[in-house]
Design a protein around this motif. Sequence first.
Motif, PDB file in Angstrom:
ATOM      1  N   ALA A  49     -15.978 110.186  24.305  1.00 31.91           N
ATOM      2  CA  ALA A  49     -17.227 109.791  24.957  1.00 31.91           C
ATOM      3  C   ALA A  49     -17.144 108.374  25.496  1.00 31.91           C
ATOM      4  CB  ALA A  49     -18.384 109.917  23.970  1.00 31.91           C
ATOM      5  N   GLU A  83     -17.537 107.429  29.458  1.00 35.65           N
ATOM      6  CA  GLU A  83     -18.578 106.491  29.892  1.00 35.65           C
ATOM      7  C   GLU A  83     -17.978 105.295  30.618  1.00 35.65           C
ATOM      8  OE1 GLU A  83     -21.289 105.302  26.827  1.00 35.65           O
ATOM      9  OE2 GLU A  83     -22.594 106.998  27.286  1.00 35.65           O
ATOM     10  N   ASP A  86     -16.120 117.851  30.784  1.00 38.41           N
ATOM     11  CA  ASP A  86     -16.540 116.610  30.139  1.00 38.41           C
ATOM     12  C   ASP A  86     -16.727 115.471  31.133  1.00 38.41           C
ATOM     13  OD1 ASP A  86     -16.390 117.953  27.771  1.00 38.41           O
ATOM     14  OD2 ASP A  86     -14.598 116.926  27.013  1.00 38.41           O
ATOM     15  N   GLY A 132     -25.393 113.621  22.818  1.00 36.18           N
ATOM     16  CA  GLY A 132     -24.576 114.340  23.788  1.00 36.18           C
ATOM     17  C   GLY A 132     -24.103 115.695  23.309  1.00 36.18           C
ATOM     18  N   SER A 140     -24.179 111.125  25.378  1.00 38.15           N
ATOM     19  CA  SER A 140     -22.956 110.729  24.700  1.00 38.15           C
ATOM     20  C   SER A 140     -23.200 110.496  23.207  1.00 38.15           C
ATOM     21  CB  SER A 140     -22.366 109.497  25.387  1.00 38.15           C
ATOM     22  OG  SER A 140     -21.088 109.199  24.898  1.00 38.15           O
ATOM     23  N   SER A 141     -22.741 109.353  22.699  1.00 34.49           N
ATOM     24  CA  SER A 141     -22.783 109.095  21.256  1.00 34.49           C
ATOM     25  C   SER A 141     -24.077 108.445  20.799  1.00 34.49           C
ATOM     26  CB  SER A 141     -21.600 108.198  20.857  1.00 34.49           C
ATOM     27  OG  SER A 141     -21.638 106.979  21.576  1.00 34.49           O
ATOM     28  N   THR A 198     -26.660 106.760  29.414  1.00 34.14           N
ATOM     29  CA  THR A 198     -25.458 106.383  28.675  1.00 34.14           C
ATOM     30  C   THR A 198     -25.856 105.954  27.270  1.00 34.14           C
ATOM     31  OG1 THR A 198     -25.645 104.184  29.662  1.00 34.14           O
ATOM     32  CG2 THR A 198     -24.110 105.722  30.691  1.00 34.14           C
ATOM     33  N   SER A 199     -24.878 105.927  26.380  1.00 34.63           N
ATOM     34  CA  SER A 199     -25.156 105.732  24.966  1.00 34.63           C
ATOM     35  C   SER A 199     -25.817 104.393  24.669  1.00 34.63           C
ATOM     36  CB  SER A 199     -23.864 105.860  24.158  1.00 34.63           C
ATOM     37  OG  SER A 199     -22.906 104.906  24.586  1.00 34.63           O
TER      38      SER A 199
END
Length: 913
Positions: free
Chosen positions: A166, A170, A218, A815, A837-838, A859-860
């Motif tokens: 991830a 990103e 992915d 995610g 994501s994370s 995004t994370s």
Amino acid sequence: MLLTAGIVSPAAADPTPASKGVEDTTAAQIAALQDIKRSLTQAESKVDSALVVEQRRRANATAFNRLPALQTGVKVHSGNTVVVDIRAVSVTDELVTAVKAAGGGIRSVSTEGKTVRAQLPLAALTSLSARGDVRRVEAAVEYKTYNQQNRVGQPVATASTKEDKARRIESRTRDALAAPRAAKTSEGDRAHAADTARGEFHVTGTGVKLCALSDGVDSLATSQAAGELPAGVDVLAGQEGDGNEGTAMLEILHDIAPNASLGFATAVNGDASFADNIRALRFRLGCDVIVDDILYFNESPFQDGIIAQAVDAVSADGALYFSSAGNEGNVADGTSGHWEGQFVDSGVGVGKFAGTAHDFNPAPTAKQVFNPLSDSSGNVPVTLFWSDPLASSFNDYDLYLANSQGNVVSFSQGVQDGTQDPYERLTTPASAFGLRLAVVKYRGDDRYLALSALGGRFKDSSDGLKKFATPGVTRGHSAAKGAISVAAAPANNPLPFDLEPGDPANPRGPYPNAFDGSQKPERFTSDGPRRVFFAPDGTPSEEVRQKPDLTAADGVQTSVAGFNPFFGTSASAPNAAAIAGLVLSGNPGLPAAEVRQALTATAVDLVEAGVDNRTGAGIVRADLVLAYTGASPQPLAKAAKPSVVNDSDGSQYLKPGTTATVTVPVVNTGDGTAASTSLVLTTPTAGVTIAPRSKYYGNVEVGQTVTNTFKVSVPASLGVGSAVRLDARVTFSGTTSPTTSSFTLNVGEPSRDAKTFAYTGPVVAIPDNDTTGASVQIPVTGVGRGAKLALSIDGDSCNANIGATTVGIDHTFVGDLVGTLTSPSGATATVFQRNGSSGNNLCQVVFDDAAAQPFSSVTSNLAPFTGTWRPTTPLGALLAEPVDGTWTFKVVDAVSSDRGSIRSVSLKINGYI
């Protein structure tokens, strides 16, 4: 004694005693494994033999001292769990409930494929196999893609964590957005003369939908941010997969047919799920051309199984289906690890064990019961099939792998007693020095065999064993009648490594020129033909199918990390599929059979004269096939969403007892001018009138939008909130004419005040890596027709803490999640799809069609996720029917190791006034 009395009895045999040394050692170890087979209980006889041995060895390791080098190949996860495929008589809710009660996490459920894939405790397998509705419990059938990689002398790769993956994705996405670069164009575009064809015939894929099946996408967002792929790739909800090969295949499709629509579904959730997704791409997403690069190891060479049957189903419906022929080598290049032929009783056997061994040596004066593998054939799957119908094998063959010291290092010895598949499978160890394979007929009749070391190679051994290889390694759904099986030839530079040490040089491609008849295929490309013994229903029906069908380019560049360059038939199949897309774009409505005939008729002949078993009819050239079919730039004029001005009050709404001016745009997204364009506007809504019924729009150029107005009168009897359906039929000069579109306009003005309907039940845990997911229900009353809909993931206080109790959804690694909303009428929209994501937790997030940014862009670093975002698919599509009733919000965790719960969600719905 390993174990006691069992149910399996071998055929009588009186083999000649083995000689001293290696043969005696091997024979004794095969006999020890057969002791286990004879001792199986009824429930154990329905479980994969490797799973049984793994379970018994864990219970009593000392009982296996006679098998010092044996590896079962079973992948045991934390908690002593294994992923299995439960093959059922039929899949019912009762069976799924039983799997969960046994501690199983559901990975996929296929009613049509009669399979449940689940992660279960090893100790729970026999309790399930003992059920009458369970035919067999197998180690989850594995697959391979056909991205050709260097596996010789390479260290064993350490699997990346999903967190590491991830972060890399990103980072690449941010880089693509911050520093845009020129898009990469595959060399296959030039080598196939597709660029020439587009310039000459002015066709770009308009009006065609190209779809891929592979491991995953992915890096889809990264490729879109870099301009390598367009927005709006249609990914089947919950079927995003894991990996990046799918992204690379989509880039190849887009390079050759840049205006085609794109779609994707994963193929790696099991064979039954793969078959389901093939059908879904055609029958749900409307894909015209489908391509995959997957082989499941249990796909029979002798009968079309569930995947091949799905291919034939979509082909019968008019889709074109392309599939990788494989990278398993061929006899002509000396790269094959395949042998097939009639079982021959060796007369001497391997040694002192039940049954008799096959003799590979056709010479009447010589016997050889082992087929030796090359020293580079480590970590490869080996499959054995024989000519019995699927799920009906009464003949019992087994497969053993020994090393040069005589130790059995791997095996497969399932029970075949009338309800099982004629199939055994093992995996070679990482160190492959001196390995050799033996096939033993435990009991039953002589049958035609197919033995394949997939990605390995048969090779003479240093101790005098001769290799035996035959053509025909390509198999499975790629060899289905409805599939176009695609071999590979390099577009540009040669494969940058030897397949095995000492191999001849790999061929080079023509880039920057186009392919011609001097081109050599890749040395790894799989050969045919494919001999088939049974119809899909298991009745005898023998035929020989010419496979592969065609050849296309590999060794092409993409922007996807790990796939630049992209070698293997995984790359060649989408090149061929995209060219078919160009043909359809220039010839709308051309039957799939005629497209297929045109591709083969114009293919440039390679290697042996005429159709051959390595390259089929030859290599595809886009310019030649379009010249053969003829092609013209097609217009594609469609009505777009209308706008309303009420003649009475100037508002933007239809109202009872009034007339409104409705402006209907027509947009031409095609490759050619839409000449003499007209639009007919009608409605089935009682009492509503439209004047005039039709309008002339003239010529609509490529990319142009032309508008016209209509008067729509609404009777006073039509109440506020009622739906008025407008049906637009656009006609123009071109074979894509007419196009039809429908729009729903509701009577009345949307209320400015939204009503909130909240879930008020208990916290619901989201099961980890389980497709059944978690659902909550939200009742809606007193609205009638909805004007606007938003979904809110609520929460009192937002934070990214693990297990937070004040957020709407607490979940680590958001995610992993796919969220869907289903209306009372059964319509479903995808709210979020593996985004974030994370990052942890969703809190005070509103999903609104009018939001400026899509949730797919998060995004994370934004966690906990808050604010207003566009959903993956529009929620407005759920308003076509009245909104009163029970709504269902479902969340699926599609990846392992992270957990969370649904805590607080609500719907915000505006009605009409």
